[in-house]
Design a protein around this motif. Sequence first.
Motif, PDB file in Angstrom:
ATOM      1  N   GLY A 139       1.237 -11.654   0.137  1.00 33.35           N
ATOM      2  CA  GLY A 139       0.776 -12.191   1.406  1.00 33.35           C
ATOM      3  C   GLY A 139       1.541 -11.597   2.577  1.00 33.35           C
TER       4      GLY A 139
ATOM      5  N   HIS B 135       6.047  -3.906   5.818  1.00 29.51           N
ATOM      6  CA  HIS B 135       4.714  -4.031   6.390  1.00 29.51           C
ATOM      7  C   HIS B 135       4.748  -5.139   7.440  1.00 29.51           C
ATOM      8  CE1 HIS B 135       0.356  -3.721   6.565  1.00 29.51           C
ATOM      9  NE2 HIS B 135       0.260  -5.036   6.437  1.00 29.51           N
TER      10      HIS B 135
ATOM     11  N   TYR C 111      -2.292 -13.557   5.892  1.00 32.08           N
ATOM     12  CA  TYR C 111      -3.045 -13.861   4.669  1.00 32.08           C
ATOM     13  C   TYR C 111      -2.093 -14.261   3.540  1.00 32.08           C
ATOM     14  CZ  TYR C 111      -2.143  -8.788   4.319  1.00 32.08           C
ATOM     15  OH  TYR C 111      -1.568  -7.544   4.345  1.00 32.08           O
TER      16      TYR C 111
ATOM     17  N   ALA D 178      -6.756  -1.478  -2.586  1.00 30.86           N
ATOM     18  CA  ALA D 178      -6.619  -2.682  -1.764  1.00 30.86           C
ATOM     19  C   ALA D 178      -7.799  -2.890  -0.838  1.00 30.86           C
ATOM     20  CB  ALA D 178      -5.342  -2.585  -0.941  1.00 30.86           C
ATOM     21  N   ALA D 179      -8.382  -1.812  -0.388  1.00 36.68           N
ATOM     22  CA  ALA D 179      -9.411  -1.925   0.640  1.00 36.68           C
ATOM     23  C   ALA D 179     -10.761  -2.361   0.074  1.00 36.68           C
ATOM     24  CB  ALA D 179      -9.552  -0.590   1.366  1.00 36.68           C
TER      25      ALA D 179
ATOM     26  N   GLU E 217       0.856  -1.198   0.000  1.00 37.44           N
ATOM     27  CA  GLU E 217       0.000   0.000   0.000  1.00 37.44           C
ATOM     28  C   GLU E 217       0.894   1.251   0.000  1.00 37.44           C
ATOM     29  OE1 GLU E 217      -3.308  -0.103  -0.331  1.00 37.44           O
ATOM     30  OE2 GLU E 217      -3.221   2.081  -0.481  1.00 37.44           O
TER      31      GLU E 217
ATOM     32  N   TRP F 274      -1.203  -6.461   0.365  1.00 37.76           N
ATOM     33  CA  TRP F 274      -1.927  -6.907  -0.820  1.00 37.76           C
ATOM     34  C   TRP F 274      -1.369  -6.283  -2.094  1.00 37.76           C
ATOM     35  CZ3 TRP F 274      -4.511  -4.260  -4.662  1.00 37.76           C
ATOM     36  CH2 TRP F 274      -5.289  -5.048  -5.527  1.00 37.76           C
ATOM     37  N   PRO F 275      -1.272  -7.042  -3.172  1.00 35.05           N
ATOM     38  CA  PRO F 275      -1.734  -8.427  -3.371  1.00 35.05           C
ATOM     39  C   PRO F 275      -0.763  -9.503  -2.896  1.00 35.05           C
ATOM     40  CG  PRO F 275      -0.879  -7.573  -5.420  1.00 35.05           C
ATOM     41  CD  PRO F 275      -0.773  -6.450  -4.426  1.00 35.05           C
TER      42      PRO F 275
ATOM     43  N   GLU G  78      -4.503  -1.599   6.671  1.00 33.89           N
ATOM     44  CA  GLU G  78      -5.135  -2.917   6.705  1.00 33.89           C
ATOM     45  C   GLU G  78      -4.977  -3.573   5.341  1.00 33.89           C
ATOM     46  OE1 GLU G  78      -9.497  -4.616   7.737  1.00 33.89           O
ATOM     47  OE2 GLU G  78      -9.058  -2.564   8.404  1.00 33.89           O
ATOM     48  N   ASN G  79      -4.588  -4.844   5.344  1.00 33.35           N
ATOM     49  CA  ASN G  79      -4.335  -5.546   4.082  1.00 33.35           C
ATOM     50  C   ASN G  79      -3.195  -4.885   3.300  1.00 33.35           C
ATOM     51  OD1 ASN G  79      -5.231  -7.905   2.985  1.00 33.35           O
ATOM     52  ND2 ASN G  79      -6.760  -6.960   1.653  1.00 33.35           N
TER      53      ASN G  79
ATOM     54  N   GLU H 111      -0.773  -3.972   9.986  1.00 33.34           N
ATOM     55  CA  GLU H 111      -2.152  -4.455   9.852  1.00 33.34           C
ATOM     56  C   GLU H 111      -3.040  -3.874  10.925  1.00 33.34           C
ATOM     57  OE1 GLU H 111      -3.995  -6.637   7.610  1.00 33.34           O
ATOM     58  OE2 GLU H 111      -2.168  -6.103   6.531  1.00 33.34           O
TER      59      GLU H 111
ATOM     60  N   ASP I  11      -2.613 -12.957  -3.278  1.00 36.32           N
ATOM     61  CA  ASP I  11      -3.809 -12.953  -4.133  1.00 36.32           C
ATOM     62  C   ASP I  11      -3.368 -13.469  -5.516  1.00 36.32           C
ATOM     63  OD1 ASP I  11      -5.902 -12.334  -5.851  1.00 36.32           O
ATOM     64  OD2 ASP I  11      -6.324 -10.391  -4.921  1.00 36.32           O
TER      65      ASP I  11
END
Lengths: 249, 277
Positions: B236, B166, B241, B275-276, B36, B233-234, B229-230, B199, B244
């Motif tokens: 992991g 992150h 998580y 991403a959100a 992000e 992404w994409p 948050e997330n 996160e 993607d």
Amino acid sequence: MEYSTEELLICVIARMLEGTRHIAVGTASPIPGSAALLVRALSKGTTRVSVLNSTHHQFWTDGAMELFDCAGQGRIDAFFLGGGQIDGQANINLVGVGDYPQQKVRWSGSFGSAYLYFVVPKVILFREEHTPRVMVPKVDFVSAPGVSEANVYRPGGPHALVSSRCVFAFDKDRQRFRLKTVHPGHTVDEVIENTGFEFDVPATVPDTPVPEPDRLALIRGSVAHEVADPYPEFAKRVFGVTLTQEKSA
Amino acid sequence: MTDNGLMFPNVDSLVEQILDGAKVVIPATRSGVAMEATRALVRRRVKNLHLVATPAAGLQADLLIGAGCVATVESAGITLDEYGQAPAFGRAVTTGQIKVMDTTCPAILAALQAGEKGIPFIPLRGLIGSDLVRFRDDYKVIDNPFAEDDPVVLLPAIVPDVALYHAPLADHHGNVWIGKQMELKVISHAARETIVTVEEFYDGNLLDDDRMAAGTVPALYVSGIALAENGAWPLGLPGAYDVDADHMTAYAASARTSDGFTQYLADHVHTVRAAAE
């Protein structure tokens, strides 16, 4: 008993690894990874296997450094390397084609090769594609050299080169490959024709032994499920196995 | 919450701490990549970054390179792993748009460890006879002064301007929990500044519980934190998580051409908060 090319190659590599204490497997190496897991299963747990990027088949707790620190101390006995190009002195090129740095074709990079090739005693070169564009007379860029001057610290180095056509053994004294076996359905002439570098051909070159039935059963059973953790696509394609319960673990 | 100056209200304000021309050290694809924040850097049109990968990188480097944010990449490999070669990186090398400082994984890790120790260089086995040494004029081969006739490579320490990653958690004191991704400790120690997206926030102090403290980078090293948050992404985030896969497959296909890459930026980077959604 019928078998796939992948299963043949897994058995070929596994025979080279029997009795190994600790085998490490890099990324993008599902066939060597399966071979290592097969050897672990056969060893009843005395062989340790570390598969990079695996959730369950590695035990690193000290970050990206630990594999290399382990290898530098001699705690890793076997590893696998590939190459966009491989030459007759076992030099490998993972960087690209043409004159460096502004090459015609650029690949990802040398990764751990320029270190692990020196310090891991048994490095097996594995590349399925066996064509003159891969097996070249001289690599365009030496990511890691196959041989070193006598004064260079080098407990490790190439042991063999396994392709979809044959197995070469590496002769450290002659600094050349020797054709060891040719896979069933392939011929010595075909290997010569598809290899850009020169190598020694003994008077008789036996066929690569076919997979042993008990090992095939192990591969299709526990190994197929274990290798689905780091290599789900491979396990699905080759063994029809999908990761289920491990996923939620 | 105390106002310790470390908390940024959003990712865009956080990445303003990363200046044009900065030497930025980034983690490997599976270690916790600040994607992000990377999209925010591209939107800000950051220029002339010198990326140091720990010890390899993927989508993050490819995006920054393709978007014209990078002058130099120091890495053991740039790859999208099972999704293929990194297409923007490949184009940038073949056209001479970026300078690549090719090396091998343990060389970057060891040079960063020299950085964290404050020593000028560190020796490493291997490498001799590789074209990596031939093309790296900052690497030196010397005779081991403690032995006879034993050549060994010396690597200069890497001291990045910024470490960017992150992580799963940070507390309000500015301590960051990285779990067992110990190379993130190394880059946090080696870099002058550490910029982190997380996160979520942890109530209490991560250093009060030894089980958390063992995997914690103390606030001492941290210059800025924002919630994302997330935020990987994409890609992991370990323990949180997975990658993607569909998105990565789509990226690899789009980025194969310059036009496709530009379209990807328009769809997923210049469109804020992709991403959100």
